[in-house]
Scaffold this active site. Structure first.
Site, PDB file in Angstrom:
ATOM      1  N   ASN A  36      50.307  90.512   4.507  1.00 27.12           N
ATOM      2  CA  ASN A  36      51.285  90.708   4.057  1.00 27.12           C
ATOM      3  C   ASN A  36      52.853  91.655   3.124  1.00 27.12           C
ATOM      4  OD1 ASN A  36      53.317  89.077   1.194  1.00 27.12           O
ATOM      5  ND2 ASN A  36      52.405  89.356  -0.274  1.00 27.12           N
ATOM      6  N   GLY A  96      48.579  94.996  -5.464  1.00 31.30           N
ATOM      7  CA  GLY A  96      49.264  95.881  -5.771  1.00 31.30           C
ATOM      8  C   GLY A  96      48.544  96.974  -6.734  1.00 31.30           C
ATOM      9  N   HIS A 125      52.923  83.139  -3.985  1.00 26.34           N
ATOM     10  CA  HIS A 125      52.725  84.152  -3.916  1.00 26.34           C
ATOM     11  C   HIS A 125      52.795  84.725  -5.569  1.00 26.34           C
ATOM     12  CE1 HIS A 125      52.564  88.141  -3.893  1.00 26.34           C
ATOM     13  NE2 HIS A 125      51.369  88.176  -2.901  1.00 26.34           N
ATOM     14  N   LYS A 170      55.097  92.199   2.441  1.00 20.54           N
ATOM     15  CA  LYS A 170      56.209  92.213   1.417  1.00 20.54           C
ATOM     16  C   LYS A 170      58.157  92.862   1.729  1.00 20.54           C
ATOM     17  CE  LYS A 170      52.514  92.309  -1.222  1.00 20.54           C
ATOM     18  NZ  LYS A 170      51.798  92.554  -2.716  1.00 20.54           N
ATOM     19  N   GLU A 176      44.609  85.001  -6.179  1.00 23.81           N
ATOM     20  CA  GLU A 176      45.070  86.358  -5.788  1.00 23.81           C
ATOM     21  C   GLU A 176      45.212  86.891  -7.436  1.00 23.81           C
ATOM     22  OE1 GLU A 176      47.087  88.044  -1.742  1.00 23.81           O
ATOM     23  OE2 GLU A 176      48.121  86.860  -3.283  1.00 23.81           O
ATOM     24  N   GLU A 232      53.977  87.292  -6.415  1.00 24.65           N
ATOM     25  CA  GLU A 232      55.019  88.084  -7.141  1.00 24.65           C
ATOM     26  C   GLU A 232      56.684  87.135  -7.563  1.00 24.65           C
ATOM     27  OE1 GLU A 232      54.909  90.644  -4.207  1.00 24.65           O
ATOM     28  OE2 GLU A 232      53.143  91.866  -4.817  1.00 24.65           O
ATOM     29  N   SER A 259      44.100  94.048  -3.516  1.00 24.17           N
ATOM     30  CA  SER A 259      43.948  95.971  -3.363  1.00 24.17           C
ATOM     31  C   SER A 259      42.806  94.991  -2.254  1.00 24.17           C
ATOM     32  CB  SER A 259      43.792  96.139  -4.358  1.00 24.17           C
ATOM     33  OG  SER A 259      44.607  96.269  -5.512  1.00 24.17           O
TER      34      SER A 259
HETATM   35  P1  PGA Z   1      48.193  93.797  -2.724  1.00 24.10           P
HETATM   36  O1  PGA Z   1      48.871  93.268  -2.075  1.00 24.10           O
HETATM   37  O2  PGA Z   1      46.639  93.545  -0.915  1.00 24.10           O
HETATM   38  O3  PGA Z   1      48.525  95.090  -2.153  1.00 24.10           O
HETATM   39  O4  PGA Z   1      47.453  94.069  -3.642  1.00 24.10           O
HETATM   40  C1  PGA Z   1      48.207  91.894  -2.023  1.00 24.10           C
HETATM   41  C2  PGA Z   1      49.380  91.061  -1.962  1.00 24.10           C
HETATM   42  O5  PGA Z   1      50.228  90.726  -2.525  1.00 24.10           O
HETATM   43  O6  PGA Z   1      49.032  89.668  -1.463  1.00 24.10           O
END
Ligand code: PGA
Length: 265
Positions: free
Chosen positions: A18, A181, A103, A20, A175, A105, A221
């Site tokens: 992903n 993140g 997601h 982003k 998630e 976010e 992460s």
């Molecule tokens: P990250 O993001 O691996 O940077 O924690 C995962 C995601 O948001 O899909």
């Protein structure tokens, strides 16, 4: 718990990046070119979910390769007065295979709700896309011991009205919001516990056969250091990778860990 470990071989292992809001088209081309040879012999499904403006070049660059391309969202309407939005049919016509929906976010920063997630999932499936539906609890919710309630509610609402026959095109990404993140990964046991719970929810909604066949990813992460341990778990069938998917070697190492984890099944 109640689901047989042997069912793991019924499921496709899927490692999805992903990206982003990262990588301009030129940068995306460079990263795809780096990733392609590193994952060329992968046994698992490899996906890169890139920004809208990178989709065209990413699809071109991965033609005749094993890398599939995904988008990070789509609108639920077929077309109309929705300035700034992109429909599922637009993605499909472009050659997109996957789309990430719900997601955290988007839920946190863009007002996404379970109702809009559900509408987007339905629209994406109707257009013939494969959907990665994201669910996960906030830190506060975990601390209050309501992780399972939160997850069960999201699964029920996000998949409301989606027939069992469409579930072959649905992936669930667990998630935990506190792990995204933040560099704070769920332990492999925590990830397995919730992924298994998600499968139990799917069993309640669709029965054992469908529940056993749905790919459930962990995300938050996940990186080249912790992937093997997470992916060794029975109900962790892949990963949705943010930060580490922007570094070709790290992403490829996760793909290799996924292949190694399935070799024993
Ligand atoms: P990250 O993001 O691996 O940077 O924690 C995962 C995601 O948001 O899909």
């Amino acid at each position: 718990m109640l689901l047989d470990a042997l069912t793991r071989d019924m499921r496709k292992t899927v490692i999805a990046g992903n990206w982003k809001m990262n990588k301009t088209p030129a940068e995306a081309t460079a990263l795809i070119e780096e990733i392609k040879p590193l994952v060329a012999d992968a046994k698992c499904e490899v996906v890169a979910c890139v920004p809208y403006v990178d989709l065209g070049i990413a699809i071109e660059a991965t033609r005749d390769t094993n890398v599939k391309i995904g988008a990070q969202n789509c609108h639920w309407a077929e077309n109309g007065a929705f300035t700034g939005e992109i429909s599922a049919a637009m993605l499909k016509e472009l050659g997109v295979d996957y789309v990430v929906i719900g997601h955290s976010e988007r839920r946190q920063y863009f007002g996404e709700t379970d109702e809009t997630v559900n509408k987007r999932v339905k629209a994406a499936l109707a257009a013939g896309l494969k959907v990665i539906v994201c669910v996960g609890e906030l830190l506060w919710e975990r601390e209050c011991n309501i992780t399972n309630e939160v997850i069960a509610r999201q699964i029920k609402l996000d998949l409301w009205g989606i027939p069992a026959t469409d579930m072959a095109n649905v992936i669930i990404a667990y998630e935990p919001v506190w792990a995204i993140g933040t560099g704070k990964t769920a332990t492999a046991d925590q990830a397995e516990e919730v992924c298994e719970f998600i499968r139990m929810c799917l069993k309640g909604l669709y029965g054992l056969e469908v529940a056993s066949s749905v790919t459930i990813q962990y995300g938050g992460s996940m990186n080249d250091q912790n992937a093997a341990e997470l992916l060794a778990k029975t109900n962790v069938d892949g990963g949705l990778i943010g930060g580490a998917s922007l570094v070709a070697e790290k992403f490829a190492a996760i793909v290799k860990a996924a292949d190694a984890s399935t070799a024993s099944y």
